[in-house]
Scaffold this motif. Structure first.
Motif, mmCIF file in Angstrom:
data_model
loop_
_atom_site.group_PDB
_atom_site.id
_atom_site.type_symbol
_atom_site.label_atom_id
_atom_site.label_comp_id
_atom_site.label_asym_id
_atom_site.label_seq_id
_atom_site.Cartn_x
_atom_site.Cartn_y
_atom_site.Cartn_z
ATOM 1 N N VAL A 185 49.430 30.364 35.785
ATOM 2 C CA VAL A 185 49.130 29.054 36.359
ATOM 3 C C VAL A 185 47.796 29.139 37.086
ATOM 4 C CG1 VAL A 185 51.563 28.364 36.591
ATOM 5 C CG2 VAL A 185 50.464 29.603 38.445
ATOM 6 N N ALA A 186 47.325 28.017 37.628
ATOM 7 C CA ALA A 186 46.009 28.007 38.265
ATOM 8 C C ALA A 186 45.921 29.039 39.388
ATOM 9 C CB ALA A 186 45.706 26.617 38.800
ATOM 10 N N GLU A 187 47.023 29.291 40.085
ATOM 11 C CA GLU A 187 47.003 30.246 41.205
ATOM 12 C C GLU A 187 47.193 31.681 40.719
ATOM 13 O OE1 GLU A 187 49.610 27.724 41.222
ATOM 14 O OE2 GLU A 187 48.000 26.367 41.852
ATOM 15 N N LEU A 221 35.323 35.691 43.380
ATOM 16 C CA LEU A 221 35.646 34.296 43.102
ATOM 17 C C LEU A 221 37.087 34.171 42.593
ATOM 18 C CD1 LEU A 221 33.627 31.956 43.367
ATOM 19 C CD2 LEU A 221 33.401 31.972 40.873
ATOM 20 N N ARG A 222 37.445 35.107 41.701
ATOM 21 C CA ARG A 222 38.816 35.090 41.182
ATOM 22 C C ARG A 222 39.806 35.335 42.322
ATOM 23 N NH1 ARG A 222 38.904 38.977 37.162
ATOM 24 N NH2 ARG A 222 38.565 37.468 35.520
ATOM 25 N N ALA A 223 39.481 36.339 43.161
ATOM 26 C CA ALA A 223 40.369 36.658 44.287
ATOM 27 C C ALA A 223 40.573 35.430 45.161
ATOM 28 C CB ALA A 223 39.795 37.811 45.094
ATOM 29 N N ARG A 224 39.495 34.688 45.393
ATOM 30 C CA ARG A 224 39.612 33.491 46.234
ATOM 31 C C ARG A 224 40.492 32.445 45.570
ATOM 32 N NH1 ARG A 224 33.795 33.370 48.886
ATOM 33 N NH2 ARG A 224 34.275 35.540 49.341
ATOM 34 N N ARG A 225 40.276 32.271 44.259
ATOM 35 C CA ARG A 225 41.090 31.297 43.529
ATOM 36 C C ARG A 225 42.574 31.667 43.597
ATOM 37 N NH1 ARG A 225 42.553 31.319 38.089
ATOM 38 N NH2 ARG A 225 40.941 32.779 37.473
ATOM 39 N N LEU A 226 42.845 32.977 43.620
ATOM 40 C CA LEU A 226 44.233 33.427 43.650
ATOM 41 C C LEU A 226 44.784 33.452 45.076
ATOM 42 C CD1 LEU A 226 43.880 36.441 41.159
ATOM 43 C CD2 LEU A 226 44.631 34.122 40.643
ATOM 44 N N ASP A 267 45.141 41.228 24.535
ATOM 45 C CA ASP A 267 44.094 40.401 23.945
ATOM 46 C C ASP A 267 43.123 39.887 25.004
ATOM 47 O OD1 ASP A 267 45.047 40.687 21.398
ATOM 48 O OD2 ASP A 267 46.314 38.909 21.494
ATOM 49 N N PRO A 268 41.906 39.549 24.592
ATOM 50 C CA PRO A 268 40.936 38.998 25.551
ATOM 51 C C PRO A 268 41.493 37.742 26.226
ATOM 52 C CG PRO A 268 39.883 39.437 23.437
ATOM 53 C CD PRO A 268 41.338 39.699 23.248
ATOM 54 N N GLY A 269 41.287 37.661 27.514
ATOM 55 C CA GLY A 269 41.643 36.449 28.255
ATOM 56 C C GLY A 269 43.120 36.265 28.513
ATOM 57 N N ILE A 270 43.931 37.288 28.223
ATOM 58 C CA ILE A 270 45.376 37.137 28.387
ATOM 59 C C ILE A 270 45.768 37.200 29.863
ATOM 60 C CG2 ILE A 270 46.190 39.541 28.183
ATOM 61 C CD1 ILE A 270 47.482 36.656 26.090
ATOM 62 N N GLY A 271 44.933 37.875 30.673
ATOM 63 C CA GLY A 271 45.210 37.914 32.118
ATOM 64 C C GLY A 271 45.313 39.311 32.704
ATOM 65 N N LYS A 272 44.700 40.304 32.044
ATOM 66 C CA LYS A 272 44.778 41.687 32.530
ATOM 67 C C LYS A 272 44.121 41.821 33.893
ATOM 68 C CE LYS A 272 42.555 43.056 28.831
ATOM 69 N NZ LYS A 272 42.449 41.770 28.108
ATOM 70 N N SER A 273 42.905 41.279 33.998
ATOM 71 C CA SER A 273 42.173 41.401 35.262
ATOM 72 C C SER A 273 42.909 40.660 36.365
ATOM 73 C CB SER A 273 40.759 40.836 35.122
ATOM 74 O OG SER A 273 40.107 41.447 34.046
ATOM 75 N N THR A 274 43.470 39.501 36.019
ATOM 76 C CA THR A 274 44.191 38.711 37.014
ATOM 77 C C THR A 274 45.388 39.491 37.543
ATOM 78 O OG1 THR A 274 43.549 36.747 35.785
ATOM 79 C CG2 THR A 274 45.302 36.475 37.394
ATOM 80 N N LEU A 275 46.170 40.063 36.631
ATOM 81 C CA LEU A 275 47.366 40.805 37.037
ATOM 82 C C LEU A 275 47.004 41.980 37.939
ATOM 83 C CD1 LEU A 275 50.446 41.318 36.682
ATOM 84 C CD2 LEU A 275 49.844 42.817 34.784
ATOM 85 N N GLY A 304 33.651 46.931 35.440
ATOM 86 C CA GLY A 304 32.472 47.210 34.638
ATOM 87 C C GLY A 304 32.112 46.001 33.797
ATOM 88 N N GLU A 305 32.952 44.982 33.865
ATOM 89 C CA GLU A 305 32.768 43.804 33.008
ATOM 90 C C GLU A 305 32.204 42.637 33.758
ATOM 91 O OE1 GLU A 305 36.338 43.040 30.708
ATOM 92 O OE2 GLU A 305 35.460 44.657 29.532
ATOM 93 N N GLU A 306 32.618 42.513 35.024
ATOM 94 C CA GLU A 306 32.224 41.342 35.787
ATOM 95 C C GLU A 306 31.455 41.777 37.022
ATOM 96 O OE1 GLU A 306 35.963 38.396 35.169
ATOM 97 O OE2 GLU A 306 36.434 40.431 35.773
ATOM 98 N N GLU A 336 50.785 34.179 24.000
ATOM 99 C CA GLU A 336 49.814 33.323 23.332
ATOM 100 C C GLU A 336 48.956 32.718 24.433
ATOM 101 O OE1 GLU A 336 49.383 32.606 20.092
ATOM 102 O OE2 GLU A 336 50.889 34.095 19.562
ATOM 103 N N ARG A 337 47.648 32.713 24.227
ATOM 104 C CA ARG A 337 46.812 32.152 25.280
ATOM 105 C C ARG A 337 47.114 30.675 25.514
ATOM 106 N NH1 ARG A 337 40.765 33.753 24.483
ATOM 107 N NH2 ARG A 337 41.642 34.273 22.459
ATOM 108 N N SER A 338 47.554 30.010 24.425
ATOM 109 C CA SER A 338 47.832 28.584 24.568
ATOM 110 C C SER A 338 49.179 28.336 25.253
ATOM 111 C CB SER A 338 47.819 27.926 23.194
ATOM 112 O OG SER A 338 48.620 28.671 22.308
#
Ligand SMILES: Nc1ncnc2c1ncn2[C@@H]1O[C@H](COP(=O)(O)OP(=O)(O)OP(=O)(O)O)[C@@H](O)[C@H]1O
Ligand SMILES: [Mg+2]
Length: 424
Positions: free
Chosen positions: A238-240, A103-108, A66-74, A94-96, A211-213
């Motif tokens: 989590v945030a990291e 920015l995401r890499a830095r946050r992680l 699902d959108p926003g579940i964390g695919k790009s993060t993983l 192709g999305e970002e 669940e995103r929540s």
């Protein structure tokens, strides 16, 4: 051995001109030498577990969710870890925009990982660029729906574009030995451009669920040409970024208090991994003759109806004037038939307002006859329960385990089990 090839042509083949003009292919025996493709650990144990031991070189993996579940993060985390380990890794978004990914890499905390990053959507540009140097060991394409192949007409995201782009990327993977990972979007209505069309083309399909929540995420293999599909990887967002949950039981067991009715702990099995989950039931008596509701979250509603029917028909308990709610704690989904007995325990406990002992787990399959049947991997389930401090197990009669630290109580029928629960 065929000495005279011409003599083996049947009249049918001759009539339809099926023979001749082709090149000979090599036919080998099943016992011929095997060269297994190399596996590359991603450095994320839970991801490697879902993949069956890491990415396979020259393979294509599709990861949906699902959108926003964390695919790009993983995938960014996996790409960064592999790059830090010294493998050439390319991440194409192709999305970002590249800045967003950075920015995401830095946050992680992965801002310094030597990942080759690009924001691009033309498959030809991507493959031309990657062909000019050593091919990457891992190529992440985020997402396949944004890719565009100039070999055919049509806007990105259409079925034909998605298929053509994937075909080119997969061919590159096979020719160069790169492990290609395609991110695929899943839309609520199972959109035509979703990864469904791709599932046949790739070697491995992973689904990233949750669940995103809720905080936790489950990575599940749906198809795997190089391994089993029964392993899961468990993460918490989590945030990291995504952190691995090596012991999921702790996650799915809520704080347990003594004397609460309607809950049982069930040692579920996901592949070879036991996961303890809490099953909660609520039974509400209705005063009037209104049709009572049955609501289930995390389990099969047909299976609940069956357990209720067996409790009514074989054990003399009546739920017909009651609303029944069943929930698996933490939003976990149970598919294991061994949950029957634990569900029955929660239901009987809720109906009779007698708690299931807080230090007990229950498992076993219930037959329509009311018999309690043995299930697979009892020893593994008992071991996990013992590890988490449980002291008793309610289970099918045939289960014996000398090594188990738990006190095992076997029940031949659901009737006997209900009598035990009601203290008869
Ligand atoms: N600054 C932040 N701090 C903590 N968590 C964040 C932050 N930014 C994003 N997140 C988490 O990351 C999630 C998005 O992850 P990600 O972009 O990897 O998902 P995705 O599956 O790739 O989504 P999409 O389908 O939109 O590409 C958000 O839902 C949120 O939970
Ligand atoms: Mg994304």
């Amino acid at each position: 051995m065929v000495e005279d090839a011409g003599a083996t042509v049947t009249p049918f083949q001759a009539k339809h001109n099926l023979i001749g003009g082709g090149r000979s292919i090599q036919l080998v025996g099943l016992d011929a030498e095997i060269t297994l493709p190399e596996r590359m650990a991603s450095g994320i144990a839970e991801l490697d577990r879902a993949l069956g031991g890491g990415f396979v070189e020259g393979s294509a993996t599709l990861i949906g969710g699902d959108p926003g579940i964390g695919k790009s993060t993983l995938l960014l985390q996996a790409a960064a870890k592999m790059a830090i380990a010294g493998l050439p890794v390319a991440y194409v978004s192709g999305e970002e925009a590249a800045d967003q990914v950075r920015l995401r890499a830095r946050r992680l905390g992965l801002g310094n990982a030597p990942v080759m990053l690009a924001a691009a959507t033309s498959v030809r540009d991507i493959l031309t660029t990657l062909s000019q140097a050593t091919p990457p060991a891992l190529l992440v394409i985020d997402s396949i729906q944004t890719m565009h192949s100039d070999l055919i007409e049509g806007a990105p995201g259409t079925v034909s574009q998605v298929r053509a782009s994937a075909q080119e990327l997969i061919r590159f993977a096979k020719e160069r030995g790169t492990a290609v990972v395609l991110v695929g979007h899943v839309t609520k209505d199972g959109s035509i451009a979703g990864p469904r069309v791709l599932e046949h083309m790739v070697d491995t399909v992973l689904s990233f669920e949750g669940e995103r929540s809720h905080q936790y995420r489950i990575l599940r293999a749906i198809k795997n040409r190089f391994g089993g599909t029964d392993e899961i990887g468990v993460f918490a967002m989590v945030a990291e970024g995504l952190t691995e949950i090596a012991n999921p039981s702790a996650l799915f067991l809520t704080q347990r208090e003594e004397g609460v009715t309607g809950t049982t702990v069930f040692p579920a099995l996901e592949g070879t991994r036991p996961v303890l989950v809490e099953i909660q039931a609520l039974v509400v008596r209705l005063a009037s003759g209104a049709t009572p509701r049955r609501a289930v979250v995390g389990w099969d509603s047909g299976r609940l109806a069956m357990v209720l029917a067996v409790l009514e028909a074989r054990c003399g308990l009546s739920f017909s004037a009651c609303e029944v709610y069943l929930n698996i704690a933490g939003g976990y989904r149970v598919q294991d038939p061994a949950a029957d007995l634990a569900v029955a325990a929660a239901l009987v406990s809720a109906l009779s307002e007698r708690p299931v002992p807080v230090d007990a787990v229950a498992f076993g399959e219930i037959a329509l006859s009311g018999e309690i049947r043995t299930v697979a991997h009892s020893a593994l389930r008992l071991k996990e329960a013992g590890k988490l401090g449980f002291e008793r197990a309610l289970l099918p009669p045939a289960v014996t385990d000398e090594k188990s630290s738990l006190k095992l109580t076997g029940f031949r029928t659901l009737g006997a089990f209900v009598e035990h629960m009601l203290g008869k």
